[in-house]
Design a protein around this motif. Structure first.
Motif, short mmCIF file in Angstrom:
data_model
loop_
_atom_site.label_atom_id
_atom_site.label_comp_id
_atom_site.label_asym_id
_atom_site.label_seq_id
_atom_site.Cartn_x
_atom_site.Cartn_y
_atom_site.Cartn_z
N SER A 145 0.81 -1.22 0.00
CA SER A 145 0.00 0.00 0.00
C SER A 145 0.85 1.28 0.00
CB SER A 145 -0.95 0.01 1.21
OG SER A 145 -0.23 -0.01 2.41
N ASP A 146 2.13 1.16 0.37
CA ASP A 146 2.95 2.38 0.49
C ASP A 146 4.05 2.50 -0.55
OD1 ASP A 146 2.43 4.14 3.08
OD2 ASP A 146 1.96 2.07 3.58
N THR A 147 4.23 1.50 -1.39
CA THR A 147 5.21 1.60 -2.47
C THR A 147 4.49 1.34 -3.79
OG1 THR A 147 5.81 -0.74 -2.23
CG2 THR A 147 7.14 0.84 -1.01
N SER A 148 5.19 1.54 -4.89
CA SER A 148 4.53 1.38 -6.19
C SER A 148 5.51 0.89 -7.26
CB SER A 148 3.92 2.72 -6.63
OG SER A 148 4.93 3.71 -6.76
N GLY A 149 4.93 0.43 -8.35
CA GLY A 149 5.71 0.09 -9.54
C GLY A 149 6.72 -1.01 -9.33
N CYS A 150 7.84 -0.88 -10.03
CA CYS A 150 8.91 -1.90 -9.98
C CYS A 150 9.46 -2.05 -8.57
CB CYS A 150 10.05 -1.51 -10.92
SG CYS A 150 9.59 -1.36 -12.65
N PHE A 151 9.54 -0.95 -7.85
CA PHE A 151 10.09 -1.00 -6.48
C PHE A 151 9.17 -1.83 -5.58
CE2 PHE A 151 10.81 0.94 -2.21
CZ PHE A 151 12.11 0.50 -2.04
N LYS A 152 7.88 -1.65 -5.71
CA LYS A 152 6.93 -2.45 -4.94
C LYS A 152 7.12 -3.94 -5.23
CE LYS A 152 2.38 -2.56 -5.93
NZ LYS A 152 0.94 -2.18 -5.86
N ARG A 153 7.27 -4.28 -6.50
CA ARG A 153 7.43 -5.69 -6.86
C ARG A 153 8.72 -6.27 -6.27
NH1 ARG A 153 4.68 -3.70 -11.40
NH2 ARG A 153 6.54 -3.16 -12.59
N LEU A 154 9.79 -5.47 -6.24
CA LEU A 154 11.04 -5.92 -5.64
C LEU A 154 10.86 -6.16 -4.14
CD1 LEU A 154 14.10 -6.50 -5.82
CD2 LEU A 154 14.48 -4.05 -5.39
N MET A 155 10.22 -5.22 -3.45
CA MET A 155 10.03 -5.34 -2.00
C MET A 155 9.16 -6.56 -1.66
SD MET A 155 11.74 -2.96 -0.41
CE MET A 155 13.03 -3.26 -1.63
N VAL A 156 8.09 -6.77 -2.42
CA VAL A 156 7.20 -7.91 -2.17
C VAL A 156 7.93 -9.22 -2.44
CG1 VAL A 156 5.08 -9.08 -2.92
CG2 VAL A 156 5.07 -6.61 -2.55
N SER A 157 8.73 -9.25 -3.49
CA SER A 157 9.53 -10.46 -3.79
C SER A 157 10.49 -10.77 -2.66
CB SER A 157 10.32 -10.26 -5.09
OG SER A 157 9.46 -10.15 -6.20
N LEU A 158 11.15 -9.75 -2.12
CA LEU A 158 12.08 -9.95 -1.01
C LEU A 158 11.36 -10.44 0.24
CD1 LEU A 158 14.33 -6.83 -1.59
CD2 LEU A 158 15.09 -9.20 -1.77
N CYS A 159 10.13 -9.94 0.44
CA CYS A 159 9.31 -10.36 1.58
C CYS A 159 8.98 -11.85 1.52
CB CYS A 159 8.01 -9.56 1.61
SG CYS A 159 8.00 -8.33 2.91
N CYS A 160 8.96 -12.42 0.33
CA CYS A 160 8.67 -13.86 0.19
C CYS A 160 9.76 -14.71 0.84
CB CYS A 160 8.53 -14.24 -1.29
SG CYS A 160 7.05 -13.53 -2.06
N ALA A 161 10.94 -14.13 1.03
CA ALA A 161 12.06 -14.83 1.71
C ALA A 161 12.28 -16.20 1.10
CB ALA A 161 11.78 -14.93 3.21
N ASN A 162 12.49 -16.21 -0.21
CA ASN A 162 12.58 -17.48 -0.94
C ASN A 162 13.88 -17.60 -1.73
OD1 ASN A 162 11.41 -19.97 -1.55
ND2 ASN A 162 10.53 -19.21 -3.46
N ARG A 163 14.94 -16.94 -1.25
CA ARG A 163 16.23 -17.03 -1.93
C ARG A 163 16.86 -18.41 -1.72
NH1 ARG A 163 19.53 -13.35 -3.94
NH2 ARG A 163 18.61 -11.56 -2.86
N ASP A 164 17.47 -18.93 -2.77
CA ASP A 164 18.29 -20.14 -2.62
C ASP A 164 19.46 -19.79 -1.70
OD1 ASP A 164 19.96 -22.35 -2.91
OD2 ASP A 164 20.71 -21.69 -4.87
#
Length: 319
Positions: A145-164
């Motif tokens: 709700s507080d970020t947008s665009g490509c940056f929002k997608r990056l932050m949400v991806s990092l929140c998934c905590a799914n790095r090898d």
């Protein structure tokens, strides 16, 4: 996350630690007229966060009082902010910093980048649990709700905590990813940011180093140059933070420390967060990188930018 070096902290568990004795000494330092700031610094700056939690528990058991509240009533200014930050359990501290970055007028994307682009999967999950517990909302929903665009997608991806998080390196796969990054960037009209997002968020650090080396062989320039050419604003800063952490993690945090102190005025909240959170992890490595990058020690910068008990406590934490 282990980035290929053995971290070296400046704050380590105090030998012969006695939480009860520390609690009594702190009570005495705050009792009566005036406050003995030297004792407060000597105790709290030379204990780990876990040991400080034990001291706070003993303080409440012995005196029926909250140690943080007592410290806040006795101290002021940046020294108070620093001491309080030192007393908060790290997951809750990170959650608080992220919440403040997302609250109020505008979003402090720098805090989001500094925290979320540098954490391991487990650290990210623990911070998310603390955030949910403290604020009754998920970190991911607040980011959305507080970020947008490509940056929002990056932050949400990092929140998934799914790095090898293995240390496996596959050269053939690295070549494929390097070619994919090249096609998604300089070889395309417009940038396919999802390819950058997918690779930088999911691959393990050792594999990413191989990908970056392959990329430079293909493109003739480092991956950082491609990111700077293809992106701008917060998404550029976020992707660069991931790359810098993979290539030289202490150097990334040295740069953050430098930025917190250079120019007119010190960004004290940023300086406090960096010193408090890194002192138990890799502050010695950061100090070494700082001297290499800026020709001056962290201690010299702190001494010229900060004053009084605030300066003494910061110096105790980084020394």
């Amino acid at each position: 996350m282990n980035y290929g070096y053995q971290p070296s902290p400046t704050v380590v568990p105090s030998p012969g630690f006695d939480a009860r004795a520390d609690a009594e000494a702190l009570r005495k330092a705050m009792k009566g007229w005036g406050t003995d700031e030297k004792t407060i610094i000597n105790i709290l700056a030379n204990r780990t966060n876990a040991q400080r939690q034990e001291i706070a528990m003993q303080f409440k058991t012995l005196h029926g009082k909250d140690l943080i509240k007592d410290l806040k009533s006795e101290l002021s200014g940046n020294f108070e902010l620093l001491i309080v930050a030192m007393m908060i359990p790290l997951p809750q501290y990170y959650a608080r910093e992220l919440h403040e970055a997302l609250s109020g007028m505008g979003t402090d994307e720098g805090v989001l980048i500094e925290v979320l682009c540098t954490m391991s999967n487990n650290e990210t999950r623990i911070i998310q649990q603390a955030y949910q517990s403290m604020y009754g909302r998920s970190l991911e929903s607040d980011l959305m709700s507080d970020t947008s665009g490509c940056f929002k997608r990056l932050m949400v991806s990092l929140c998934c905590a799914n790095r090898d998080e293995s240390f496996n390196v596959n050269q053939a796969a690295a070549q494929q990813d390097a070619h994919a990054l090249h096609r998604a960037g300089v070889q395309q009209f417009g940038t396919d940011e999802s390819t950058f997002n997918q690779i930088l968020v999911q691959r393990n650090p050792a594999q990413l180093q191989q990908i970056f080396a392959e990329y430079e062989g293909i493109a003739g320039h480092p991956i950082e140059q491609a990111i700077k050419q293809e992106f701008s604003g917060d998404i550029e800063k976020g992707l660069l933070a991931i790359v810098k952490c993979v290539k030289n993690r202490p150097a990334f945090f040295a740069e953050q420390l430098y930025k917190s102190m250079k120019g007119c005025g010190t960004q004290d909240n940023r300086l406090i967060r960096l010193v408090v959170t890194r002192s138990e992890i890799d502050m010695k490595d950061i100090k070494h990188a700082f001297v290499q990058q800026y020709g001056q020690s962290v201690e010299d910068f702190i001494s010229s930018d900060c004053t009084g008990d605030y300066k003494k406590c910061l110096l105790a934490l980084v020394s």
